[in-house]
Enzyme design. Structure first.
Site, PDB file in Angstrom:
ATOM      1  N   LYS A  91     -21.421  17.196  57.181  1.00 62.11           N
ATOM      2  CA  LYS A  91     -21.662  18.619  57.457  1.00 62.11           C
ATOM      3  C   LYS A  91     -22.666  19.247  56.496  1.00 62.11           C
ATOM      4  O   LYS A  91     -23.382  20.173  56.852  1.00 62.11           O
ATOM      5  CB  LYS A  91     -20.349  19.397  57.426  1.00 62.11           C
ATOM      6  CG  LYS A  91     -19.474  19.151  58.645  1.00 62.11           C
ATOM      7  CD  LYS A  91     -18.377  20.195  58.762  1.00 62.11           C
ATOM      8  CE  LYS A  91     -17.660  20.092  60.091  1.00 62.11           C
ATOM      9  NZ  LYS A  91     -16.798  18.899  60.203  1.00 62.11           N
ATOM     10  N   GLU A 113     -18.098  30.679  61.059  1.00 58.47           N
ATOM     11  CA  GLU A 113     -16.694  30.603  61.458  1.00 58.47           C
ATOM     12  C   GLU A 113     -16.241  29.183  61.193  1.00 58.47           C
ATOM     13  O   GLU A 113     -17.044  28.257  61.175  1.00 58.47           O
ATOM     14  CB  GLU A 113     -16.508  30.968  62.928  1.00 58.47           C
ATOM     15  CG  GLU A 113     -16.600  29.817  63.908  1.00 58.47           C
ATOM     16  CD  GLU A 113     -18.023  29.523  64.353  1.00 58.47           C
ATOM     17  OE1 GLU A 113     -18.906  30.373  64.114  1.00 58.47           O
ATOM     18  OE2 GLU A 113     -18.245  28.443  64.920  1.00 58.47           O
ATOM     19  N   SER A 379     -18.235   9.385  59.343  1.00 57.65           N
ATOM     20  CA  SER A 379     -18.669  10.784  59.139  1.00 57.65           C
ATOM     21  C   SER A 379     -18.100  11.439  57.891  1.00 57.65           C
ATOM     22  O   SER A 379     -18.714  12.342  57.335  1.00 57.65           O
ATOM     23  CB  SER A 379     -18.310  11.617  60.380  1.00 57.65           C
ATOM     24  OG  SER A 379     -16.925  11.526  60.657  1.00 57.65           O
TER      25      SER A 379
HETATM   26  C1  LIG Z   1     -16.311  18.305  61.344  1.00 56.55           C
HETATM   27  C2  LIG Z   1     -16.196  16.847  61.310  1.00 56.55           C
HETATM   28  C3  LIG Z   1     -16.418  16.062  62.462  1.00 56.55           C
HETATM   29  C4  LIG Z   1     -16.666  16.645  63.825  1.00 56.55           C
HETATM   30  O1  LIG Z   1     -17.827  17.398  63.939  1.00 56.55           O
HETATM   31  P1  LIG Z   1     -19.120  16.887  64.736  1.00 56.55           P
HETATM   32  O2  LIG Z   1     -19.973  18.098  64.837  1.00 56.55           O
HETATM   33  O3  LIG Z   1     -18.656  16.379  66.054  1.00 56.55           O
HETATM   34  O4  LIG Z   1     -19.727  15.817  63.926  1.00 56.55           O
HETATM   35  C5  LIG Z   1     -16.373  14.676  62.337  1.00 56.55           C
HETATM   36  N1  LIG Z   1     -16.088  14.084  61.152  1.00 56.55           N
HETATM   37  C6  LIG Z   1     -15.845  14.803  60.030  1.00 56.55           C
HETATM   38  C7  LIG Z   1     -15.540  14.080  58.779  1.00 56.55           C
HETATM   39  C8  LIG Z   1     -15.886  16.203  60.078  1.00 56.55           C
HETATM   40  O5  LIG Z   1     -15.644  16.908  58.960  1.00 56.55           O
END
Ligand SMILES: *Cc1c(COP(=O)(O)O)cnc(C)c1O
Length: 395
Positions: A91, A113, A379
């Site tokens: 993010k 938000e 992610s």
């Molecule tokens: C917020 C988040 C997501 C989901 O958000 P996307 O916009 O779909 O990437 C996925 N993995 C993590 C670790 C997150 O914090």
């Protein structure tokens, strides 16, 4: 030639996208639309963005060959380590980019938000870094559920405003943020956390996250002598980490793209967030996309064990990738994600975020060819999910 997976000048991917906004928001959105590409292509933006990604975020994030995981699944599996970024997920790539764009536009105040608080924390972080006022709208119920992230945002200097209407969750926080933006259009920038929202947000956020696939290409070339994998797997909430991981491969038809949604307790259980299966066409958060809605077009509350995937829609790019079958949509239940998180922890020594564990969970469901090169976008890291993991261990 322009890619057919890139937004057209009105922000459409096929039939999806656009900007469905109240008239009062038009000047704000137009200002951004007229300027975002110019800013992003300027030398000063590129220099600042690259330098912060390197020294503040810690990029490039490694592409790690997961040897034991590979042996287990009979493929060559690489993990793109977004979990090693500052603040623990992808993010931050987006919030760094947008805060620089806001500064170029001369904005003094940032609003956002947040549902689980991850995007709120990433936004409060870059506001502290840039000395900009930060106001985060969050549903009253989410504030209670996500106390540690609320504390982080406050420590970072943000004001957290509870949304007390409706279900007191993410969509109500979004309504409050939009109301605030209408009232403070001159000096305020609305920082959106995924490839969702009215044009140009989905395109802008995809471009900012595209650094993920740019790095994958280079790193795979070094590892394997070929820049393209056979398959890329990423989880999808709104779709930003997947958009970033897919971006530079969208036109390379030989690269299979797999998007993984959260099935919650099961796709047909009534407690799910598998939008591509359960949703249909409608307008959510300012764009035409697919979303989970009832017969009156009212949003159905999604469910997933993982807060980041607990979203009732997907961004318009993903709606298009799904419809055109460019990406294959799969899903994983809470239980499958938990099992995958434990497996990765035990055999690779990496505790993944619950969101990322959904992407890992589909490895079991795919039949790999020998030596198939697979990249899983990891992610985020699992520290934030420890309470859930402990409960699962004891339960
Ligand atoms: C917020 C988040 C997501 C989901 O958000 P996307 O916009 O779909 O990437 C996925 N993995 C993590 C670790 C997150 O914090």
């Amino acid at each position: 030639m322009k890619s057919k997976y890139e937004a057209d000048k009105n922000g459409y991917y096929g039939q999806f996208g656009g900007a469905f906004i109240p008239e009062l928001l038009f000047p704000n959105v137009k200002e951004l639309e007229d300027n975002y590409l110019k800013i992003m292509e300027s030398t000063s933006f590129k220099k600042e963005f690259t330098s912060l990604l390197k020294d503040y975020v810690g990029r490039p994030s490694p592409l790690y060959f997961a040897k034991r995981l590979s042996a287990k699944y009979g493929a060559n599996i690489y993990l793109k380590r977004e979990d090693l970024n500052h603040t623990g997920a992808h993010k931050i790539n987006n919030t760094i980019g947008q805060i620089l764009i806001a500064k170029h536009l001369g904005k003094k105040r940032i609003i956002a938000e947040t549902g689980a608080g991850q995007h709120g924390v990433a936004t409060a972080t870059v506001c502290a870094l840039m000395d900009l006022e930060c106001v985060v709208f969050m549903g009253e119920i989410d504030i209670k559920r996500q106390a540690p992230n609320v504390a982080r945002m406050k420590m970072l200097g943000a004001t957290v405003v509870p949304a007390t209407s409706g279900s007191k969750t993410l969509k109500d926080a979004t309504n409050e943020a939009i109301r605030d933006w209408i009232g403070n259009s001159g000096d305020t920038y609305y920082l959106i956390g995924s490839v969702v929202g009215p044009h140009p947000y989905p395109d802008m956020v995809a471009r900012l996250q595209a650094v993920i696939s740019e790095e994958i290409k280079k790193q795979l070339q070094e590892h394997t002598g070929k820049s393209n994998p056979d398959t890329i797997i990423a989880c999808v909430g709104g779709g930003s980490n997947a958009a970033g991981a897919f971006y530079h491969f969208l036109d390379d038809k030989d690269v299979e793209l797999i998007a993984v949604e959260a099935a919650g307790l099961g796709v047909d259980s009534g407690e799910s967030a598998a939008t591509s299966v359960l949703g249909d066409v409608g307008v959510l958060h300012g764009s035409k996309t697919i979303l989970m809605q009832d017969e009156y077009g009212q949003v159905i509350e999604p469910y997933s064990i993982s807060a980041g995937l607990d979203y009732p829609g997907i961004g318009p790019l993903h709606a298009y990738l799904n419809e055109s079958k460019r990406a294959k949509f799969m899903n994983a239940t809470d239980q499958e994600a938990l099992d995958a998180a434990y497996e990765l922890t035990k055999i690779e020594g990496i505790i993944p975020a619950l969101e990322s564990a959904h992407a890992l969970a589909v490895l079991k469901k795919i039949e790999f060819k020998e030596n198939q090169v697979v990249v899983v976008n990891l992610s985020g890291r699992g520290d934030k999910d420890l309470e859930t993991y402990i409960k699962y261990l004891n339960g």
